[in-house]
Write a protein that holds these residues in place. Structure first.
Motif, PDB file in Angstrom:
ATOM      1  N   THR A 149       0.815  -1.213   0.000  1.00 34.08           N
ATOM      2  CA  THR A 149       0.000   0.000   0.000  1.00 34.08           C
ATOM      3  C   THR A 149       0.849   1.264   0.000  1.00 34.08           C
ATOM      4  N   ILE A 150       2.048   1.158   0.519  1.00 26.54           N
ATOM      5  CA  ILE A 150       2.961   2.300   0.475  1.00 26.54           C
ATOM      6  C   ILE A 150       3.642   2.385  -0.890  1.00 26.54           C
ATOM      7  N   LEU A 151       3.996   1.243  -1.426  1.00 25.32           N
ATOM      8  CA  LEU A 151       4.877   1.204  -2.592  1.00 25.32           C
ATOM      9  C   LEU A 151       4.152   1.360  -3.929  1.00 25.32           C
ATOM     10  N   LYS A 152       2.885   1.057  -3.970  1.00 28.91           N
ATOM     11  CA  LYS A 152       2.208   0.893  -5.260  1.00 28.91           C
ATOM     12  C   LYS A 152       2.129   2.175  -6.094  1.00 28.91           C
ATOM     13  N   ASP A 153       2.220   3.312  -5.470  1.00 29.87           N
ATOM     14  CA  ASP A 153       2.128   4.567  -6.216  1.00 29.87           C
ATOM     15  C   ASP A 153       3.478   5.048  -6.733  1.00 29.87           C
ATOM     16  N   TYR A 154       4.483   4.214  -6.565  1.00 34.78           N
ATOM     17  CA  TYR A 154       5.835   4.616  -6.938  1.00 34.78           C
ATOM     18  C   TYR A 154       6.477   3.609  -7.887  1.00 34.78           C
ATOM     19  N   GLU A 155       7.466   4.098  -8.606  1.00 35.15           N
ATOM     20  CA  GLU A 155       8.406   3.183  -9.227  1.00 35.15           C
ATOM     21  C   GLU A 155       9.495   2.967  -8.177  1.00 35.15           C
ATOM     22  N   VAL A 156       9.833   1.722  -7.936  1.00 30.67           N
ATOM     23  CA  VAL A 156      10.685   1.384  -6.792  1.00 30.67           C
ATOM     24  C   VAL A 156      11.983   0.740  -7.291  1.00 30.67           C
ATOM     25  N   PHE A 157      13.076   1.431  -7.110  1.00 29.28           N
ATOM     26  CA  PHE A 157      14.383   0.911  -7.527  1.00 29.28           C
ATOM     27  C   PHE A 157      15.065   0.330  -6.289  1.00 29.28           C
ATOM     28  N   LYS A 169       7.452   8.908  -7.806  1.00 28.19           N
ATOM     29  CA  LYS A 169       6.003   8.973  -7.993  1.00 28.19           C
ATOM     30  C   LYS A 169       5.666   8.743  -9.460  1.00 28.19           C
ATOM     31  N   THR A 170       4.598   8.011  -9.697  1.00 27.77           N
ATOM     32  CA  THR A 170       4.186   7.757 -11.079  1.00 27.77           C
ATOM     33  C   THR A 170       2.785   8.307 -11.317  1.00 27.77           C
ATOM     34  N   ASP A 171       2.440   8.527 -12.621  1.00 25.52           N
ATOM     35  CA  ASP A 171       1.072   8.910 -12.944  1.00 25.52           C
ATOM     36  C   ASP A 171       0.213   7.647 -13.016  1.00 25.52           C
ATOM     37  N   THR A 172      -1.025   7.791 -13.418  1.00 21.47           N
ATOM     38  CA  THR A 172      -1.942   6.640 -13.390  1.00 21.47           C
ATOM     39  C   THR A 172      -1.504   5.536 -14.345  1.00 21.47           C
ATOM     40  N   LYS A 173      -0.723   5.915 -15.368  1.00 18.02           N
ATOM     41  CA  LYS A 173      -0.263   4.902 -16.316  1.00 18.02           C
ATOM     42  C   LYS A 173       1.096   4.309 -15.917  1.00 18.02           C
ATOM     43  N   LYS A 310       2.838  -0.161 -14.353  1.00 19.85           N
ATOM     44  CA  LYS A 310       3.138  -0.756 -15.660  1.00 19.85           C
ATOM     45  C   LYS A 310       3.310  -2.271 -15.559  1.00 19.85           C
ATOM     46  N   GLN A 311       3.410  -2.730 -14.331  1.00 25.22           N
ATOM     47  CA  GLN A 311       3.620  -4.150 -14.069  1.00 25.22           C
ATOM     48  C   GLN A 311       4.853  -4.669 -14.822  1.00 25.22           C
ATOM     49  N   LYS A 312       5.904  -3.931 -14.641  1.00 26.85           N
ATOM     50  CA  LYS A 312       7.183  -4.291 -15.259  1.00 26.85           C
ATOM     51  C   LYS A 312       8.303  -4.224 -14.218  1.00 26.85           C
TER      52      LYS A 312
END
Lengths: 323, 321
Positions: A149-157, A169-173, A310-312
């Motif tokens: 729930t914390i991580l899902k709104d971000y791209e996480v390296f 932070k990422t946009d909706t896409k 993006k599920q990547k």
């Protein structure tokens, strides 16, 4: 004689939690003390490894301690050992599927204000659980666990070379916001799908199809005792170990090295420290049939960027260090 | 209340048995040499061996040693894979890269003639109780490779003056998970001391004098601990060489970075045959840096690891572990 080296492993079993305990964290300053804001949308958070766990230094309600970074955990989990005297805010009982444990009916909370230094996160669901057994085993003060729930709104390296997590932070896409994020060269990528909170990857063991969950909170990878014989041939057992729970539950499993794990034509892994165990409960938790869980060794072998929207997963090479 | 247990597992490695032995001042069975570990078998260190098949204990002096192997968690406890080289009548050695040990906390033993397990004596500081399949401790020990370990050639000496009447002083800290028995300090004419080989990192520690915990009175660096008291703190640094190849015609090259507050005077590099070099002690962690070549700032052309700083500039990054 190989018995002799047997390592003593612990399954962390939290005690059952009841609705009589809770936590109220509205407008609570909650931050990672060493986080560094690179720009408006990107924050770097250094971590340290405690054995094979990724832990981040943080602070919650004036208490300093560590948070476990756990892609296998659904929510933000708060250690009730340190916050037991807080007022119950929400009596909702939820079934969490955290990576850590058998977690019985933790109490769902909402943290109104969760900030990564300058980043503020609102209305993050959280659960209150007892993590004292991890603290005892690792000899560190654990305030909580950072989950989906914390991580899902971000791209996480997740970078085990520089020992840091970069959140953008990422946009909706799923497009990252802002510029000047990384200078690293992405060399490969794979797709995954989300099942509930879990990152599910279709891959191969010994060229046999296998479904994995990616779990940074698993110190050792795991494979299902029911995987195919061909896949099982890639598992080289080293011995048996006892997994011991805080509530005296014990489970004997086989540990060893798993070879020939491949996630695409080009993405493959070296040997992973792995435990062979029944996935009956694990599959129930993830709501899907898994053949394996990729734990710490995934990140130890690949510098990886996870984009939930993006599920990547993108990969970056480890540098070749000059001696 | 209906309890729906939802299962996810985290496995933790628990180190046991460290506090069950007495200790001498040096570890046995290996030494660390740079990036290598050198396993060392000395026949004189052993009194007993165990027959692999019968588990019978035999006297070491009855063994006719033809070959010695290292068997451990890193090679599946193979009795015949890692053969040691005979150095002298009683000494055998085997050099391996530390990376060959992979992970886990490695444990090992020596195997004589692929059949007899040399049993460590109880005075080695780095032994740990061997366990059976079901976790029950055997009567034997394995050697353990410690991340921090006592060594006369170590990189930091802990000293506690006085307390001469104490029976036992233990050094306990974050470097050994606050073990209360593993690192026994040695009595000297001034008090107590112990030298450890430590990886670069920030550590907190205390002394346990006959069961009483106390801070290091000679160390002013302290941190509040969870009990409201204080732990003593040390920052173990590592010598890091910054090497810039080429640029032989340059008149001056300066190393600047987050570690010297980007000073343009503190770290002038020295000319070498291949280029330029500067060695500096750095704390564990990430360090941004650049070179100034005759007044021009550049990133390290040989380092692929780079990051933006908070102002959007690009720096090279050195990681110290």
């Amino acid at each position: 004689m190989s018995k002799l080296w047997t390592l003593f492993l612990v399954i962390i079993c939290s005690t059952s939690l009841y609705a009589t305990e809770g936590i109220h964290l509205e407008n609570t300053p909650f931050h990672f003390t060493k986080a560094q804001r690179v720009n408006k949308y990107t924050t770097r958070i250094p971590f340290k490894l405690v054995d094979r766990l990724i832990v981040i230094e943080g602070e919650l309600k004036g208490k300093k301690g560590e948070f476990i970074f756990d892609t296998g955990s659904e929510k933000l989990l708060i250690n009730k050992v340190h916050f037991s005297n807080l007022i119950l805010h929400d009596d909702n009982i939820s079934n969490t599927s955290g990576i850590l444990d058998y977690i019985d009916n933790p109490i769902q909370k909402r943290i109104q204000n969760f900030s990564l230094k300058s980043l503020s996160l609102f209305n993050k669901e959280s659960d209150l659980i007892d993590l004292s057994h991890i603290e005892r085993a690792k000899k560190i003060k654990i305030l909580g666990i950072i989950g989906y729930t914390i991580l899902k709104d971000y791209e996480v390296f997740v970078d085990l070379h520089l020992n840091q997590i970069t959140l953008t932070k990422t946009d909706t896409k799923g497009n990252t916001l802002g510029s000047n994020i990384y200078l690293e060269k992405i060399v490969d990528s794979i797709s995954f799908r989300l099942k509930k909170h879990a990152i599910i990857i279709d891959g191969f063991i010994n060229k046999k199809k296998a479904v994995f969950a990616l779990d940074s909170g698993a110190e050792f990878s795991q494979i299902n005792t029911r995987i195919s014989k061909k896949a099982l041939k890639s598992f080289y057992p080293k011995g048996r170990i006892i997994l011991k729970g805080a509530s005296d539950k014990e489970l004997e499993v086989i540990s060893g090295n798993l070879f020939r794990v491949q996630l695409s034509e080009t993405v493959y892994f070296g040997p992973m420290k792995t435990i062979l165990t029944s996935f009956l409960n694990i599959n129930r938790a993830f709501g899907t049939k898994l053949d394996g869980i990729l734990g710490h060794d995934f990140f130890a072998q690949k510098r990886a960027i996870i984009n939930y929207k993006k599920q990547k997963i993108y990969f970056i090479n480890y540098p070749i260090l000059r001696k | 209340m209906k309890l729906k247990a939802i299962h996810i597992i985290l496995f933790l490695l628990v180190f046991t048995g460290l506090d069950m032995y007495a200790q001498k001042d040096s570890i046995k069975g290996y030494r660390i040499d740079g990036d290598h570990i050198v396993f060392r078998f000395n026949k004189n260190d052993y009194l007993k061996a165990t027959d692999d098949h019968t588990e019978e204990r035999i006297d070491f002096e009855d063994l006719n040693i033809k070959e010695v192997f290292v068997a451990g968690s890193f090679n599946d406890w193979s009795r015949g894979k890692w053969k040691m080289k005979k150095i002298s009548e009683n000494i055998y050695e085997l050099r391996k890269k530390l990376t060959d040990l992979k992970d886990f906390t490695p444990e090992f033993k020596f195997v004589i003639n692929q059949k007899y397990w040399a049993e460590p004596t109880e005075d080695a500081p780095n032994i740990t109780a061997a366990k059976s399949y079901d976790g029950v401790e055997y009567y034997t020990y394995n050697f353990k490779v410690l991340l921090a370990y006592p060594s006369k050639k170590g990189n930091y000496t802990f000293r506690l003056p006085g307390h001469k009447n104490a029976d036992k002083v233990i050094l306990s800290g974050s470097f050994n998970k606050w073990d209360e028995g593993a690192f026994k300090m040695n009595k000297t004419q001034y008090g107590w001391e112990l030298t450890l080989q430590l990886k670069p990192n920030y550590y907190e520690y205390k002394f346990i004098v006959d069961g009483i915990w106390m801070e290091d009175p000679s160390n002013k660096n302290k941190a509040i601990n969870e009990f409201g008291g204080y732990n003593s703190c040390i920052d173990i640094k590592k010598d890091v060489a910054f090497i810039l190849n080429n640029f032989k015609d340059a008149k001056s090259v300066i190393l600047v970075g987050s570690f010297n507050d980007w000073s343009e005077t503190l770290c002038p590099m020295k000319k070498t045959i291949k280029g330029w070099i500067y060695t500096i002690k750095l704390s564990e962690g990430k360090h941004h840096y650049k070179y100034i070549i005759d007044g021009k700032w550049i990133i390290d052309p040989d380092n692929s690891v780079k990051e933006y700083d908070l102002d959007g500039n690009i720096n090279s990054v050195k990681m110290v572990k």
